[in-house]
Design an enzyme around this catalytic site. Structure first.
Site, mmCIF file in Angstrom:
data_model
loop_
_atom_site.group_PDB
_atom_site.id
_atom_site.type_symbol
_atom_site.label_atom_id
_atom_site.label_comp_id
_atom_site.label_asym_id
_atom_site.label_seq_id
_atom_site.Cartn_x
_atom_site.Cartn_y
_atom_site.Cartn_z
ATOM 1 N N LYS A 128 0.845 -1.202 0.000
ATOM 2 C CA LYS A 128 0.000 0.000 0.000
ATOM 3 C C LYS A 128 0.873 1.242 0.000
ATOM 4 C CE LYS A 128 -3.071 2.608 3.073
ATOM 5 N NZ LYS A 128 -3.727 2.638 4.403
ATOM 6 N N LYS A 188 -9.685 13.176 8.619
ATOM 7 C CA LYS A 188 -9.178 12.789 9.930
ATOM 8 C C LYS A 188 -9.108 14.010 10.843
ATOM 9 C CE LYS A 188 -6.069 9.137 8.191
ATOM 10 N NZ LYS A 188 -6.612 7.985 8.924
ATOM 11 N N ARG A 207 -7.581 0.087 0.993
ATOM 12 C CA ARG A 207 -8.108 -1.150 0.404
ATOM 13 C C ARG A 207 -8.532 -0.940 -1.049
ATOM 14 N NH1 ARG A 207 -12.442 -1.475 5.077
ATOM 15 N NH2 ARG A 207 -10.621 -0.527 6.055
#
Length: 485
Positions: free
Chosen positions: A248, A260, A334
């Site tokens: 990743k 965030k 992902r």
């Protein structure tokens, strides 16, 4: 890492410090009165250090290694790192640590000592206006056995190359996200490939679109830095099997529109720790000489919140044709891994392993010293776990029960990118990735969100910041990989 290494059968004159490893049940072997050590509270326990200046002016550093029956190569590696830290301001150090192990383990011990001592000296000082100097220049490995000189030198070189590979991964992770853009990360990969005689392909935005990497393009929509996708290949003569490594590569993660908190962003330059580990491993593959073909897949982008950033509710189409409803843009890793796993699967390797700083949940479950391990093949999971344990990178297997799979069902697409529930976040993230692994290919997933960054005080061979976790595991896995086909 300009430290020089040499071998001597006895401690040479003129060194600044002599380091002695002391088992807890053999204090008398230290060569000084036991009272001199116990008076400092030294009992030979692991990581204990005591310093004594002899009558002749010689400085000795004693490092505890625990019970003699439990001392192994990893213990010697840690002792070397502890010693290197204790002697960081000295210029020349003699280490008697190889003599802690039987003759048949001396070559492995030498490699471990080199690796541990070099990594203990790692510092990221690129942005320091006046970096503190590190004085260690010469390490003498004291070993009275008749280990073959060529074997010894090869061990020194392997230890050095592995340490340099871990340091490369650490440097990448420690570099600010505003500087280490996807393009610059890709340039670093090309430099490694040219130096190591690897095959390398770098896809830019147009090629990424043509390849149908919808997950990578979707995450990149909010950024002004164009994405990259890097493929690396190491191919020995007459390769015996094939292994794919996927990392990743989120060069900075703001969370996208699912932004965030300020505190949550502070260390998000580490969100490419998986890609850094893969590139670090490729930089030293030749040193461990795998017999298999090794391919690397690095999807690279940052995750920002620009004017056309992917919105919650948007649907992305991944390389393998599956569609994903994005309900949280902070579950972006992902999405880019889905494309990378799809591409890796198309080459039909004998096995795949991916590394990703994927979920905060894994740190809650396992802390910052143990990575989560999941996969679709128990034998392959065991191989990955065994490789990690041999090099001292701890992992713990987690299950992927089928009854959790419906939590990823979407009303408008094939999948949603987050679970319908808030529990088992690490497991459901891995189950999402499994959807993009080709049928019949053994696959293992390492969630390194907890272990890729060290926020505590320096310890043994680890300094605050990026750890380079996974480089050693990948190198060991490649070195020992054997295809069952």
């Amino acid at each position: 890492m300009a430290v020089s290494f040499e071998h001597r059968r006895t401690v040479p004159a003129g060194v600044d410090v002599v380091v002695v490893g002391v088992p807890s049940d053999r204090l008398e072997s230290a060569g000084v009165p036991v009272e001199a050590l116990t008076g400092q509270g030294f009992e030979g326990k692991v990581d204990q250090v005591a310093t004594i200046v002899r009558d002749d002016g010689t400085t000795q550093v004693f490092v505890g290694v625990g019970p003699s029956a439990e001392v192994d190569v990893l213990g010697v590696r840690r002792a070397a790192a502890i010693a290197a830290r204790a002697c960081a301001r000295r210029r020349s150090v003699a280490l008697t640590l190889p003599e802690l192990l039987p003759t048949e383990d001396r070559v492995a011990a030498i490699e471990a000592i080199v690796e541990g001592s070099l990594l203990a000296g790692y510092r990221f000082v690129r942005y320091k206006s006046d970096p503190s100097p590190v004085g260690l220049e010469r390490l003498v490995l004291v070993d009275g056995t008749s280990v073959d000189g060529d074997d010894r030198e090869a061990a020194v070189q392997r230890g050095r190359r592995v340490a340099e590979a871990v340091a490369l991964a650490r440097d990448l992770v420690n570099t600010p996200g505003g500087e280490l853009t996807p393009a610059l990360f890709a340039e670093a990969a090309v430099e490694v490939a040219e130096r190591e005689n690897l095959q390398v392909t770098v896809l830019g935005p147009d090629e990424i679109a043509e390849a149908g990497l919808g997950g990578l393009l979707g995450v990149n929509r909010g950024s002004t830095n164009p994405p990259r996708f890097v493929e690396l290949t190491y191919e020995p003569d007459d390769p015996q099997g094939s292994l794919a490594l996927v990392g990743k590569g989120i060069t900075f993660d703001s969370g996208g529109l699912s932004i965030k908190t300020a505190e949550g962003m502070m260390t998000m330059k580490d969100d490419m720790g998986g890609a850094a580990a893969v590139l670090g491993a490729f930089s030293a593959l030749a040193a461990v000489a795998p017999r298999c073909r090794v391919s690397g897949y690095l999807p690279l982008t940052d995750n920002m919140s620009g004017g056309d950033a992917t919105r919650p509710g948007d649907v992305l189409k991944i390389r393998n044709g599956k569609t994903v409803e994005v309900l949280n843009t902070d579950a972006e890793g992902r999405l880019i891994l889905a494309d990378a796993l799809s591409l890796a699967s198309e080459a039909r390797p004998d096995a795949i392993v991916d590394l990703a700083t994927l979920t905060g949940a894994v740190e809650v479950a396992l802390g910052n010293r143990i990575a989560g391990l999941m996969g679709n093949d128990l034998h392959w999971i065991d191989e990955v776990r065994a490789a990690a344990e041999r090099v001292g990178e701890r992992v713990w297997p987690l299950p992927m029960p089928d009854e959790y799979r419906p939590r990823l069902d979407s009303e408008v697409a094939d999948l949603r990118n987050i679970s319908k529930t808030k529990d088992a976040g690490t497991i459901t993230a891995a189950m999402f990735l499994r959807e993009f692994v080709g049928a019949g290919i053994p696959w293992a997933h390492l969630d390194i969100a907890g272990v890729a960054w060290w926020g505590d005080a320096a310890e043994a061979d680890v300094s605050p910041g990026g750890t380079g976790w996974g480089v050693r595991t990948l190198l060991e896995l490649a070195r020992t990989f054997r295809s069952e086909s």
